[in-house]
Motif scaffolding. Structure first.
Motif, mmCIF file in Angstrom:
data_model
loop_
_atom_site.group_PDB
_atom_site.id
_atom_site.type_symbol
_atom_site.label_atom_id
_atom_site.label_comp_id
_atom_site.label_asym_id
_atom_site.label_seq_id
_atom_site.Cartn_x
_atom_site.Cartn_y
_atom_site.Cartn_z
ATOM 1 N N PRO A 1 -45.193 1.390 -33.731
ATOM 2 C CA PRO A 1 -43.792 1.245 -34.145
ATOM 3 C C PRO A 1 -42.935 0.456 -33.160
ATOM 4 O O PRO A 1 -41.874 -0.055 -33.544
ATOM 5 C CB PRO A 1 -43.310 2.697 -34.249
ATOM 6 C CG PRO A 1 -44.543 3.482 -34.552
ATOM 7 C CD PRO A 1 -45.617 2.814 -33.735
ATOM 8 N N ALA B 1 -42.170 6.210 -33.933
ATOM 9 C CA ALA B 1 -41.333 5.733 -35.034
ATOM 10 C C ALA B 1 -39.925 6.303 -34.993
ATOM 11 O O ALA B 1 -38.940 5.572 -35.182
ATOM 12 C CB ALA B 1 -41.999 6.053 -36.373
ATOM 13 N N ARG C 1 -36.456 4.242 -34.535
ATOM 14 C CA ARG C 1 -35.404 4.313 -35.545
ATOM 15 C C ARG C 1 -34.065 4.695 -34.908
ATOM 16 O O ARG C 1 -33.025 4.088 -35.211
ATOM 17 C CB ARG C 1 -35.777 5.321 -36.633
ATOM 18 C CG ARG C 1 -34.713 5.481 -37.710
ATOM 19 C CD ARG C 1 -35.137 6.495 -38.764
ATOM 20 N NE ARG C 1 -34.056 6.737 -39.730
ATOM 21 C CZ ARG C 1 -34.126 7.620 -40.727
ATOM 22 N NH1 ARG C 1 -35.230 8.330 -40.901
ATOM 23 N NH2 ARG C 1 -33.101 7.783 -41.545
#
Length: 351
Positions: free
Chosen positions: A281, A245, A249
């Motif tokens: 993710p 994740a 990001r």
């Protein structure tokens, strides 16, 4: 394995003693799998940025921390600091060594290509640490905000020298982001907590803005890629990521902030992670058209068989990607390098 990745990427360091062996062997073993080949980060660059304190300590106004050297092969691993009473803005760092190494290795790369050992169209890859990485690793927290612009200017001079010496259509620049993820995961280098917000008012925006600036410094004719890293000391991460994740990001923020296309993105995959939770993710990765994704899911310990399990899970969330190791292999055990390279070819198709 339900599908097969396409292409391979060498993150940077390779455990050979010289650049010629690295380039020749990579071209021979991987051939059409590679779009770019590095020089293996040989010599003092074998341990990523660990040679930089020896370079920085040559500058007036910089001193070593500790009275006794910390030997790592030919290097002294002691950190550095700005001496008391010295204005960091007045410090003049010497050449950092990256441009000189790149120019020397490119001449070798060009000769090997002319001899036919390197396929036509393959680019020469130069991997550079982000300035934040060196400052965050080797300077005390209270000095980083002031010394970072000085070191950043020195690194940008290295980049300019590389760009001036190597034809742009033969060059690929990779920025290595590792200390950034130590900050994101709140694990400070040398085990000390991050107590000074030297990166700016907001951690994520400060880190992403720096990387976008570094991408934008690379002319459009030169390829630019990013290696997002969780470290590789004794073949271990500084902390195991819970999942992909934070990598996603950061990458999405970089894609949005950069003013130029990112040619490739490399993300690490821990050896034990063949579960869906790690890869899920990746479904949210806003990979731009034309940007290559490489997943660092090859590990020497379990070879092609282990990689196959991780690939099978990854394909559910990232249907198109190439393969790589999770970090450079410059510190892999002697005698294992060719086997690691061969694994890339075993689990992926050529371009």
């Amino acid at each position: 394995m339900t599908g097969q990745p396409q292409g391979a990427h060498l993150v940077g360091s390779v455990n050979y003693d010289d650049a010629e062996t690295t380039i020749r062997t990579a071209a021979e073993v991987l051939g059409g799998h590679l779009k770019r080949i590095p020089d293996g980060e040989v010599g003092p660059r074998f341990h990523w940025i660990l040679f930089q304190p020896d370079v920085l300590a040559e500058a007036d106004g910089i001193e070593r921390v500790g009275d006794h050297p910390i030997p790592v092969k030919m290097l002294d691993a002691r950190p550095v600091r700005v001496a008391d009473g010295v204005d960091p803005a007045t410090i003049e760092f010497p050449p950092l060594g990256y441009a000189a190494a790149a120019i020397e290795s490119y001449a070798l790369f060009r000769r090997l290509r002319e001899e036919g050992a390197v396929p036509a169209g393959v680019r020469f890859q130069v991997s550079l640490p982000t300035p934040l990485a060196v400052v965050g690793a080797f300077f005390p927290a209270e000095q980083r905000a002031a010394i970072e612009p000085v070191y950043r200017a020195a690194m940008y001079r290295e980049l300019d020298e590389i760009l001036a010496a190597i034809p742009h259509d033969e060059l690929a620049i990779q920025w290595d982001n590792a200390v950034e993820f130590q900050l994101i995961e709140q694990v400070e280098y040398r085990g000390k907590p991050a107590v000074e917000p030297w990166w700016g008012d907001d951690l994520w925006s400060g880190l992403i803005a720096r990387s976008a600036e570094q991408a934008d410094l690379v002319p459009d004719a030169v390829e630019v890629g990013f290696h997002l890293c969780y470290g590789d000391v004794a073949e271990k991460h500084f902390v195991e990521p819970a999942d992909a994740a934070n990598l996603v990001r950061f990458a999405n923020g970089l894609f949005e902030a950069s003013g130029r296309p990112i040619t490739w993105l490399h993300l690490p995959v821990p050896i034990e992670r063949d579960d869906e939770a790690y890869y899920a993710p990746l479904a949210g990765l806003a990979l731009p058209d034309g940007t290559e994704l490489y997943l660092g899911l090859i590990h020497r310990e379990d070879g092609a068989a282990g990689a196959a399990g991780r690939i099978e899970t990854a394909l559910r969330y990232a249907p198109v990607f190439g393969v790589a190791t999770e970090c450079g292999i410059g510190r892999a055990p002697a005698g294992t390098t060719e086997g690691i390279l061969t694994t890339h070819a075993e689990v992926a198709t050529a371009w």
